[in-house]
Each structure stands twice: as structure tokens, then as C-alpha cells.
Design a protein around this motif. Structure first.
Motif, short mmCIF file in Angstrom:
data_model
loop_
_atom_site.label_atom_id
_atom_site.label_comp_id
_atom_site.label_asym_id
_atom_site.label_seq_id
_atom_site.Cartn_x
_atom_site.Cartn_y
_atom_site.Cartn_z
N GLN A 190 0.86 -1.18 0.00
CA GLN A 190 0.00 0.00 0.00
C GLN A 190 0.90 1.23 0.00
OE1 GLN A 190 -3.52 -0.08 2.54
NE2 GLN A 190 -3.05 -2.19 3.10
N ALA A 191 0.66 2.13 -0.93
CA ALA A 191 1.54 3.28 -1.09
C ALA A 191 0.76 4.56 -1.27
CB ALA A 191 2.47 3.06 -2.27
N THR A 192 1.22 5.61 -0.61
CA THR A 192 0.66 6.96 -0.79
C THR A 192 1.67 7.87 -1.48
OG1 THR A 192 1.46 7.67 1.39
CG2 THR A 192 -0.74 6.69 1.29
N ASP A 193 2.88 7.35 -1.68
CA ASP A 193 3.97 8.12 -2.28
C ASP A 193 4.87 7.14 -3.02
OD1 ASP A 193 7.01 9.20 -1.78
OD2 ASP A 193 5.60 10.86 -2.06
N PRO A 194 5.49 7.54 -4.13
CA PRO A 194 6.35 6.62 -4.88
C PRO A 194 7.46 5.98 -4.04
CG PRO A 194 5.91 8.57 -6.19
CD PRO A 194 5.34 8.84 -4.84
N SER A 195 7.94 6.70 -3.02
CA SER A 195 9.01 6.16 -2.19
C SER A 195 8.56 4.93 -1.39
CB SER A 195 9.52 7.23 -1.22
OG SER A 195 8.51 7.64 -0.32
N GLU A 196 7.24 4.78 -1.20
CA GLU A 196 6.72 3.65 -0.43
C GLU A 196 6.56 2.38 -1.27
OE1 GLU A 196 4.11 6.41 2.68
OE2 GLU A 196 3.09 5.10 1.25
N MET A 197 6.82 2.49 -2.57
CA MET A 197 6.74 1.33 -3.44
C MET A 197 7.94 1.29 -4.40
SD MET A 197 3.60 2.54 -5.93
CE MET A 197 4.09 1.42 -7.23
N SER A 198 9.09 1.70 -3.87
CA SER A 198 10.31 1.70 -4.67
C SER A 198 10.71 0.28 -5.01
CB SER A 198 11.44 2.38 -3.90
OG SER A 198 11.80 1.62 -2.76
N LEU A 199 11.59 0.13 -6.00
CA LEU A 199 12.04 -1.20 -6.41
C LEU A 199 12.75 -1.91 -5.27
CD1 LEU A 199 12.17 -3.21 -8.72
CD2 LEU A 199 14.30 -2.11 -9.47
N ASP A 200 13.49 -1.19 -4.45
CA ASP A 200 14.17 -1.80 -3.31
C ASP A 200 13.18 -2.39 -2.31
OD1 ASP A 200 16.67 -1.25 -4.30
OD2 ASP A 200 16.90 0.65 -3.19
N ILE A 201 12.08 -1.66 -2.08
CA ILE A 201 11.06 -2.17 -1.16
C ILE A 201 10.40 -3.43 -1.72
CG2 ILE A 201 8.77 -1.67 -0.21
CD1 ILE A 201 9.69 1.21 0.19
N VAL A 202 10.12 -3.42 -3.03
CA VAL A 202 9.52 -4.60 -3.67
C VAL A 202 10.47 -5.79 -3.56
CG1 VAL A 202 8.73 -5.55 -5.86
CG2 VAL A 202 8.08 -3.22 -5.20
N LYS A 203 11.74 -5.57 -3.84
CA LYS A 203 12.73 -6.65 -3.73
C LYS A 203 12.80 -7.20 -2.32
CE LYS A 203 15.84 -5.22 -7.48
NZ LYS A 203 17.18 -4.65 -7.81
N GLY A 204 12.81 -6.28 -1.35
CA GLY A 204 12.88 -6.70 0.04
C GLY A 204 11.69 -7.55 0.47
N ARG A 205 10.51 -7.22 -0.03
CA ARG A 205 9.31 -7.99 0.31
C ARG A 205 9.32 -9.34 -0.39
NH1 ARG A 205 4.66 -5.48 1.85
NH2 ARG A 205 3.94 -7.65 2.01
N ALA A 206 9.87 -9.40 -1.58
CA ALA A 206 9.86 -10.64 -2.36
C ALA A 206 10.82 -11.69 -1.81
CB ALA A 206 10.19 -10.35 -3.83
N LEU A 207 11.97 -11.25 -1.31
CA LEU A 207 13.00 -12.18 -0.85
C LEU A 207 12.64 -12.83 0.49
CD1 LEU A 207 16.19 -10.13 -1.78
CD2 LEU A 207 15.36 -12.22 -2.89
#
Length: 207
Positions: A190-207
């Protein structure tokens, strides 16, 4: 969708001979007031007389919602194409991502944008409007610490701070019901700003 306004009286006239369809209509009388619990029912099931506050909305077609909850789960329709395109993404990997839009007038969720398999995560984030809410799914490819190639499907609820309050409420209260229509979602952001769904965050959640 046509709409009719009715009022619930303190002592409603309810005809027991008219049987509501499931789920059952429950009427609870507390302190002289009547509370109606109606997820979904045909309009012919309900007789109300005489009218008095508070106001409720009954949408023609059998969908009921309180005025303060304009987008109850039963009030939002999901276009069949949403589910069909998601199945293509999941089973055939025809798309990298899908963006969905909730039409606030029609109260229906539809496909807004399809991302080709070769499109990147930056392409995906660029198509999210800065001032409007959206739902999206993204098929994320990654390599594990064990050097294995994997993918996970993310559900992303995009609700920027600059979007309208009513839109935020509609998207928030319809999210869980819509997710259930998309069988195969593995992770959620869930994101209210692009920084809350950055590629690094996505990678961190996936691993």
C-alpha cells in the motif's frame, strides 16, 4: 446506476409475509431506533412507512449501503475483463503488470492499463497518476540468495495523498473484496507516495 432515497422510521411497518432473499434481513430495535443489517436484498422485500430520519440509500438492483458507506463491498462491481486479464498474467505471463481503475459513477472496477512483458518497473510506476487512486498487480521477477530464478505477483494499492478523500475511501473499502476476485495474489503493498513502493522495497518484500 439509478438511486432512490428512503428513510427508516422509528417504528417501521415490515410485512412478514414478504420473505427477503439471503442473507437474511435483521431488524434490531434499540432505544426506540431501528438498525437494519442488509448486505444484499431485493427492493420488494422491504416495506417502509412512514419515512423519518436517518437517511439511507437503496440502489436499484438490490444493493444496499448506508450513506456513510457509499462503497460497501456489495456495491462495487468487477468487470469480467479484470479477472480474465489477471489469469493471463498469472498463467501465460502475457503481461508484466495490470492497472485497474474504479469508476466512481458506475461503481465498477475496470482495466485501465496493460503492461507488456518487456516493460520495466519504472514503466509501471510512471503510469500511475500522481493525483488519483488505482489498484495494480505486478509480476515481479527476482533471483534468490540461492541463485534461483523466481517470480511473485504483487497487489499494489496506490492512494496518493493528493487524491480526493471520497476516492480514497472508495478504494480502501473495496480493496479486500477486489483482491478476492484475483486468485493468486502473493504479496501486497500500500503506497501513498512513490518512495513507499520503490524497487528496493519490492525486492525486500519478495526475498
Amino acid at each position: 446506476m439509478a438511486e432512490r432515497r428512503v428513510q427508516f422510521p422509528n417504528s417501521p411497518a415490515f410485512d412478514p409475509s414478504i420473505k427477503p432473499s439471503p442473507p437474511l434481513v435483521s431488524i434490531l430495535k434499540k432505544r426506540g431506533k431501528t438498525t437494519l443489517s442488509i448486505p444484499s436484498f431485493p427492493l420488494s422485500s422491504l416495506l417502509i412507512s412512514p419515512p423519518s430520519p436517518p437517511f439511507f440509500r437503496i440502489l436499484q438492483g438490490g444493493v444496499f449501503s448506508a450513506a456513510a458507506m457509499a462503497n460497501s463491498a456489495s456495491g462495487i462491481a468487477v468487470d469480467d475483463d479484470c479477472k480474465l486479464k489477471f489469469l493471463e498474467l498469472k498463467a501465460k505471463r502475457n503481461f508484466r503488470f495490470i492497472v485497474f481503475k474504479l469508476d466512481e459513477k458506475a461503481l465498477q472496477i475496470t482495466v485501465d492499463r496493460l503492461g507488456n512483458p518487456e516493460e520495466s518497473y519504472d514503466d509501471f510506476t510512471a503510469c500511475l497518476p500522481p493525483n488519483e487512486c488505482r489498484y495494480a498487480v505486478y509480476d515481479f521477477d527476482f533471483i534468490t540468495d540461492e541463485n534461483c530464478q523466481k517470480s511473485k505477483i504483487f497487489f499494489i494499492a496506490w492512494s496518493p495523498d493528493t487524491s480526493r478523500v471520497r476516492s480514497k475511501m472508495l478504494y480502501a473499502s473495496s480493496k479486500d473484496r477486489f483482491k478476492r476476485e484475483l486468485d493468486g495474489i502473493q504479496l501486497e503493498l500500500q503506497a501513498t507516495d512513490p518512495s513507499e513502493m520503490s524497487l528496493d522495497i519490492v525486492k525486500g518484500r519478495a526475498l
